[in-house]
Motif scaffolding. Structure first.
Motif, PDB file in Angstrom:
ATOM      1  N   ILE A  45      54.950  25.412  20.022  1.00 25.05           N
ATOM      2  CA  ILE A  45      54.640  26.766  20.465  1.00 25.05           C
ATOM      3  C   ILE A  45      53.401  27.217  19.694  1.00 25.05           C
ATOM      4  N   ALA A  46      52.380  27.644  20.424  1.00 23.44           N
ATOM      5  CA  ALA A  46      51.134  28.072  19.784  1.00 23.44           C
ATOM      6  C   ALA A  46      50.405  29.051  20.684  1.00 23.44           C
ATOM      7  N   ARG A  47      49.570  29.864  20.081  1.00 27.10           N
ATOM      8  CA  ARG A  47      48.691  30.761  20.839  1.00 27.10           C
ATOM      9  C   ARG A  47      47.353  30.044  21.042  1.00 27.10           C
ATOM     10  N   ASN A  48      46.813  30.132  22.253  1.00 28.49           N
ATOM     11  CA  ASN A  48      45.529  29.496  22.518  1.00 28.49           C
ATOM     12  C   ASN A  48      44.445  30.018  21.592  1.00 28.49           C
ATOM     13  N   SER A  49      44.479  31.309  21.277  1.00 26.21           N
ATOM     14  CA  SER A  49      43.447  31.865  20.394  1.00 26.21           C
ATOM     15  C   SER A  49      43.515  31.220  19.011  1.00 26.21           C
ATOM     16  N   ASP A  50      44.724  30.897  18.537  1.00 26.44           N
ATOM     17  CA  ASP A  50      44.854  30.205  17.253  1.00 26.44           C
ATOM     18  C   ASP A  50      44.345  28.770  17.344  1.00 26.44           C
ATOM     19  N   LYS A  53      40.537  28.604  17.224  1.00 19.26           N
ATOM     20  CA  LYS A  53      39.954  28.772  15.891  1.00 19.26           C
ATOM     21  C   LYS A  53      39.809  27.436  15.169  1.00 19.26           C
ATOM     22  N   ASN A  54      40.633  26.468  15.543  1.00 21.11           N
ATOM     23  CA  ASN A  54      40.623  25.169  14.874  1.00 21.11           C
ATOM     24  C   ASN A  54      39.851  24.093  15.627  1.00 21.11           C
ATOM     25  N   LEU A  55      39.181  24.479  16.713  1.00 22.16           N
ATOM     26  CA  LEU A  55      38.377  23.503  17.446  1.00 22.16           C
ATOM     27  C   LEU A  55      37.170  23.088  16.615  1.00 22.16           C
ATOM     28  N   PRO A  56      36.812  21.826  16.650  1.00 22.61           N
ATOM     29  CA  PRO A  56      35.563  21.424  15.993  1.00 22.61           C
ATOM     30  C   PRO A  56      34.391  22.192  16.617  1.00 22.61           C
ATOM     31  N   ALA A  57      33.389  22.523  15.823  1.00 22.34           N
ATOM     32  CA  ALA A  57      32.259  23.339  16.277  1.00 22.34           C
ATOM     33  C   ALA A  57      31.591  22.745  17.515  1.00 22.34           C
ATOM     34  N   ASN A  58      31.450  21.412  17.559  1.00 20.90           N
ATOM     35  CA  ASN A  58      30.774  20.806  18.716  1.00 20.90           C
ATOM     36  C   ASN A  58      31.615  20.942  19.986  1.00 20.90           C
ATOM     37  N   ALA A  59      32.931  20.906  19.873  1.00 20.46           N
ATOM     38  CA  ALA A  59      33.796  21.083  21.047  1.00 20.46           C
ATOM     39  C   ALA A  59      33.741  22.527  21.530  1.00 20.46           C
ATOM     40  N   ALA A  60      33.790  23.487  20.602  1.00 31.90           N
ATOM     41  CA  ALA A  60      33.709  24.901  20.969  1.00 31.90           C
ATOM     42  C   ALA A  60      32.364  25.205  21.620  1.00 31.90           C
ATOM     43  N   SER A  61      31.304  24.645  21.094  1.00 37.36           N
ATOM     44  CA  SER A  61      29.970  24.849  21.643  1.00 37.36           C
ATOM     45  C   SER A  61      29.867  24.265  23.056  1.00 37.36           C
ATOM     46  N   PHE A  62      30.403  23.068  23.229  1.00 34.76           N
ATOM     47  CA  PHE A  62      30.391  22.426  24.545  1.00 34.76           C
ATOM     48  C   PHE A  62      31.111  23.274  25.579  1.00 34.76           C
ATOM     49  N   LEU A  63      32.287  23.755  25.222  1.00 38.88           N
ATOM     50  CA  LEU A  63      33.062  24.584  26.150  1.00 38.88           C
ATOM     51  C   LEU A  63      32.321  25.872  26.494  1.00 38.88           C
ATOM     52  N   LYS A  64      31.716  26.491  25.503  1.00 38.94           N
ATOM     53  CA  LYS A  64      30.987  27.734  25.747  1.00 38.94           C
ATOM     54  C   LYS A  64      29.788  27.489  26.662  1.00 38.94           C
ATOM     55  N   GLU A  65      29.056  26.412  26.420  1.00 37.76           N
ATOM     56  CA  GLU A  65      27.876  26.083  27.230  1.00 37.76           C
ATOM     57  C   GLU A  65      28.235  25.755  28.678  1.00 37.76           C
ATOM     58  N   HIS A  66      29.438  25.233  28.898  1.00 39.05           N
ATOM     59  CA  HIS A  66      29.845  24.798  30.236  1.00 39.05           C
ATOM     60  C   HIS A  66      30.838  25.742  30.917  1.00 39.05           C
ATOM     61  N   GLY A  67      30.944  26.949  30.416  1.00 37.71           N
ATOM     62  CA  GLY A  67      31.767  27.955  31.086  1.00 37.71           C
ATOM     63  C   GLY A  67      33.246  27.887  30.778  1.00 37.71           C
TER      64      GLY A  67
END
Length: 127
Positions: A45-50, A53-67
């Motif tokens: 059980i986890a919150r997506n927002s939590d 926060k633990n995503l690697p920076a390159n994964a978070a950046s990729f997701l943001k760049e691709h919508g």
């Protein structure tokens, strides 16, 4: 009542995003087990927002760049169900069932249901 996951016991149920696709989030979720597992049976059980926060920076950046991540579900019209061989190919039941509508309900009734949940007309595609 929506059985989102009916996973056979030999499979591990990983992180599950219950109704994450809904614009209007749910306040509470109840989990229950009809039959205890012979072994294991744990549920994450986890919150997506939590998790975000633990995503690697390159994964978070990729997701943001691709919508971000697009979650898509397909439902058929109960008045014209697909052949049985196609029912398991990503189609998850009728939109009448999903909306708790009679089997002969029309598209306007379903659109009203989804609008009340917070979906816009642009988020719905009809055949």
């Amino acid at each position: 009542f929506d059985l989102a996951t009916n996973v056979p016991p030999q499979f591990l149920l990983l992180c599950h995003n219950e109704m994450c696709y809904n614009p209007t989030t749910i306040a509470r979720i109840f989990l229950y087990c009809i039959q205890d597992a012979n072994e294991g049976g744990e549920t994450i059980i986890a919150r997506n927002s939590d998790l975000n926060k633990n995503l690697p920076a390159n994964a978070a950046s990729f997701l943001k760049e691709h919508g971000g991540i697009v979650y898509q579900r397909e439902f058929y019209d109960a008045r014209n169900p697909p052949p049985a061989t196609l029912a398991g190919g990503g189609v998850r039941g009728s939109w009448q069932d999903k909306c708790s509508l009679p089997k002969d309900a029309d598209q306007d009734a379903a659109e009203s249901f989804f609008h009340n949940m917070g979906f816009s007309s642009e988020q719905m595609e009809w055949d």
